[in-house]
Design a protein around this motif. Sequence first.
Motif, mmCIF file in Angstrom:
data_model
loop_
_atom_site.group_PDB
_atom_site.id
_atom_site.type_symbol
_atom_site.label_atom_id
_atom_site.label_comp_id
_atom_site.label_asym_id
_atom_site.label_seq_id
_atom_site.Cartn_x
_atom_site.Cartn_y
_atom_site.Cartn_z
ATOM 1 N N GLU A 86 62.604 -34.058 12.679
ATOM 2 C CA GLU A 86 61.569 -33.419 13.484
ATOM 3 C C GLU A 86 62.115 -32.583 14.625
ATOM 4 O O GLU A 86 61.435 -31.714 15.172
ATOM 5 N N LYS A 87 63.362 -32.821 15.029
ATOM 6 C CA LYS A 87 63.939 -32.051 16.132
ATOM 7 C C LYS A 87 64.518 -30.718 15.658
ATOM 8 O O LYS A 87 64.904 -29.897 16.480
ATOM 9 N N LEU A 88 64.618 -30.521 14.358
ATOM 10 C CA LEU A 88 65.143 -29.273 13.808
ATOM 11 C C LEU A 88 63.998 -28.561 13.090
ATOM 12 O O LEU A 88 63.631 -28.896 11.972
ATOM 13 N N ALA A 89 63.426 -27.601 13.777
ATOM 14 C CA ALA A 89 62.255 -26.908 13.270
ATOM 15 C C ALA A 89 62.260 -25.490 13.825
ATOM 16 O O ALA A 89 63.019 -25.181 14.744
ATOM 17 N N PRO A 90 61.434 -24.604 13.290
ATOM 18 C CA PRO A 90 61.370 -23.254 13.857
ATOM 19 C C PRO A 90 61.020 -23.286 15.344
ATOM 20 O O PRO A 90 60.263 -24.142 15.804
ATOM 21 N N TYR A 91 61.541 -22.322 16.080
ATOM 22 C CA TYR A 91 61.274 -22.247 17.515
ATOM 23 C C TYR A 91 59.821 -21.853 17.772
ATOM 24 O O TYR A 91 59.150 -22.425 18.638
ATOM 25 N N ARG A 92 59.337 -20.862 17.025
ATOM 26 C CA ARG A 92 57.938 -20.444 17.123
ATOM 27 C C ARG A 92 57.314 -20.564 15.730
ATOM 28 O O ARG A 92 57.303 -19.604 14.957
ATOM 29 N N PRO A 93 56.800 -21.738 15.378
ATOM 30 C CA PRO A 93 56.273 -21.954 14.018
ATOM 31 C C PRO A 93 55.092 -21.039 13.702
ATOM 32 O O PRO A 93 54.309 -20.677 14.578
ATOM 33 N N HIS A 94 55.013 -20.660 12.440
ATOM 34 C CA HIS A 94 53.891 -19.855 11.946
ATOM 35 C C HIS A 94 53.433 -20.439 10.616
ATOM 36 O O HIS A 94 54.249 -20.945 9.829
#
Length: 759
Positions: free
Chosen positions: A438-446
């Motif tokens: 969960e800590k590795l995800a897109p910076y600005r999710p779309h």
Amino acid sequence: MAVKEMKLDDRLKPIMEHHIELFDRAEIPVRDQLYEEAFAWHKEEPTALRFAYGLKNFLEKKKISLQEYDILAGFAYRYSYNTTMPIDFPRDYDPRLRPARMISQKMEASMCQEYYGFPDDCTEMEDFHFFESAIRGGGIKHWESGHILPGYHNILHKGFGGLIAECDIALSKEHSDQERMFITSMKICAEASASYILRFHELALKLLKDCNNPIHRAQLHRIASACANIAYQPASNYFEAVQLLWLSHEIMYGESIPTSTSLGRVDQYLDEYYCRDEEAGLIDYEEGSIILQALWIKFSTTIHAYQNITLGGCDANGNYQATPVTYMALQATRLLRNDQPLLCLRYADNIPQDLWEESVALLKCGLGFPAFFSDANTVATRIRAGHTPEDAHNFALIGCVEPGAPGAEYSKTEVLRVNWAKVMELCLAGKNAYGSDEKLAPYRPHALSEFTDFDSFYNWYKEELLHFTYRAMRVINLMDKPWPFYYPTPWLSLTMDGCIANGMDVTGGGTRYNNSGINTAGMANAVDSLAAIRKAVFEDHRVTLQELADACACNFEGQDDLLHYLKTECPKFGNDDDRTDALMADLTAAYAKMTDRVRNPRGGKWQLGLYTVEDHAKLGTLTGALPEGRLAGVSLANAMCPVQGADHVGPTAVINSILKTDQSVATNNMVLDLKFNPAFMEKPAHIEALRSMIHSYFRRGGLEIQFNVIDRATLVDAQNHPEKHRNLVVRVSGFSAYFITLMKTTQDEIINRTEYAAI
């Protein structure tokens, strides 16, 4: 020059037969034990002094090797480095101990906002959590130790006695207590090194008492005499220079893990000793070659050690510098056929014909040596990196392909590698990406349904890639700040220009150039995936973006038709196709624009590298399926090369594709690896075509090119029957290694590279 063809001398045979037997597993923990012992004795001292005393205790008590038949004294035992290898960020560091060149956090925040448009809204702890998740999830590779280019030429010219005198002169001048402490730590290392070399003088004299072989007696006399002199004095002849070089390299292993300690321009700095001895009638080419071959055998005892040696090159006036030692080096590697040392040849238009022929003779052996580097283009990248013209023309290669100034640059060339393909996977899968958390995800999710055209998705991916990279660079900068007070390297500092005079450890910015390496992986995979998304989703409307993401998430299970379409009907980088090549050029330019503007805490630049070592395979095991049609867990593309087997037009098309990207931004260099069938190398016309290809590639801006001369059948047989191919050496990515020592994912990647039979 008229090159004499060498054969293996009988004096080398017992060394070759027995040098592996000298390996002693009992020695592995000894280094740590002796460091810990010294640390306990000096527990109240500053860290740099404790490290210096640790090396001193180790050199006084470690096992040393000299056999009756040896031509050179010494042996590189293997050790553990738990006492001094930086594993994690030292959380308890005192920010008041930062060297003067450190940039402030305020300046760093300003740089972040002004240059990149990224808000500085993450705490240091949040950054570290991201960093750790990115390592576990295959988004980055972080490596602190090794990849250095010591000032071995400084030791040969000054001797440890001269370096001790430099320390004394520095201590007699006005310095802060902290600076005096660092200078004292270097002096302790110099004194310990001199005492260590005298141990070999004494051992040689001891062996002489019972030696009756006249050849061996002469060799032991020479070793004893040389070690008595070079313990404190500069090398006075060729043999002393080679012996001092090796023992210095061996001492370096006592301080730093041998991954990678490179040797610099060995042919240039040994040449003055050889030519002087030859002119005086004290040595000839044959004896000089035998001594160098004995040195090569010393290097061969370490595995995957990246001991890089740079040969040839032009001076500032454009004159090509090929010395007798240049030819000796190429011949030694051809005769011994080991994976160490690595050989790099600085190529220029005016390379002597006989040197080119020696290089081809070595290429035909299939070892992947030498790798070719454009002399003029690499000099230009060094000037771009801030080097003076004089230092730029004196560049040598570190580790695999990274150019540096010998004895004047501490660049941490392998400190960070970013997986472009993993960022693509994160964009499509979010925090549920393969092997992530969960800590590795897109910076600005779309939501993927938001994207109604390719350009909007592409711009989002590019933004995510740049932010992902900048955040990782910011963590490295934070870790850099306390390094000289937690993991100093006083022996390395002793050899580097400026460290003694500045009273500063090399890890704190003590030498002339203090850069950091930001390298890449999965470039072609990301580009091919973008090209596939454009065609499959927005042009052909074969699938929606969400459907393509879902297919990747399930590793294309039950999606055979889609997988076939992605692999065969979507454009692939490496085929001189602007649809992919323009994406590679644009992404690299944006990446370089961002990384060029970042500074590290030692006052240096971040240098971009477009190469992967073996990380394309390792990171590939942690990367899920991609829109290009690559399945989860398999190797990523090697360096800046096309995806394995995706280039089907020929090597010229590969070169055309790569040259559409401005390689001058790669100040930490790049790799172009081409594989040729051995039969191709047998025709003179093919060799001329190969030279024309190299010549054209460099004229058009290329930086590096290397060749695997091996056929697929041999590689497959070696994978299935390793016991039959123990000595098979192949080019991996910027380095060569014994094929059977490589992980299976790497072996598969090399097997699957396109094999060319003709140009």
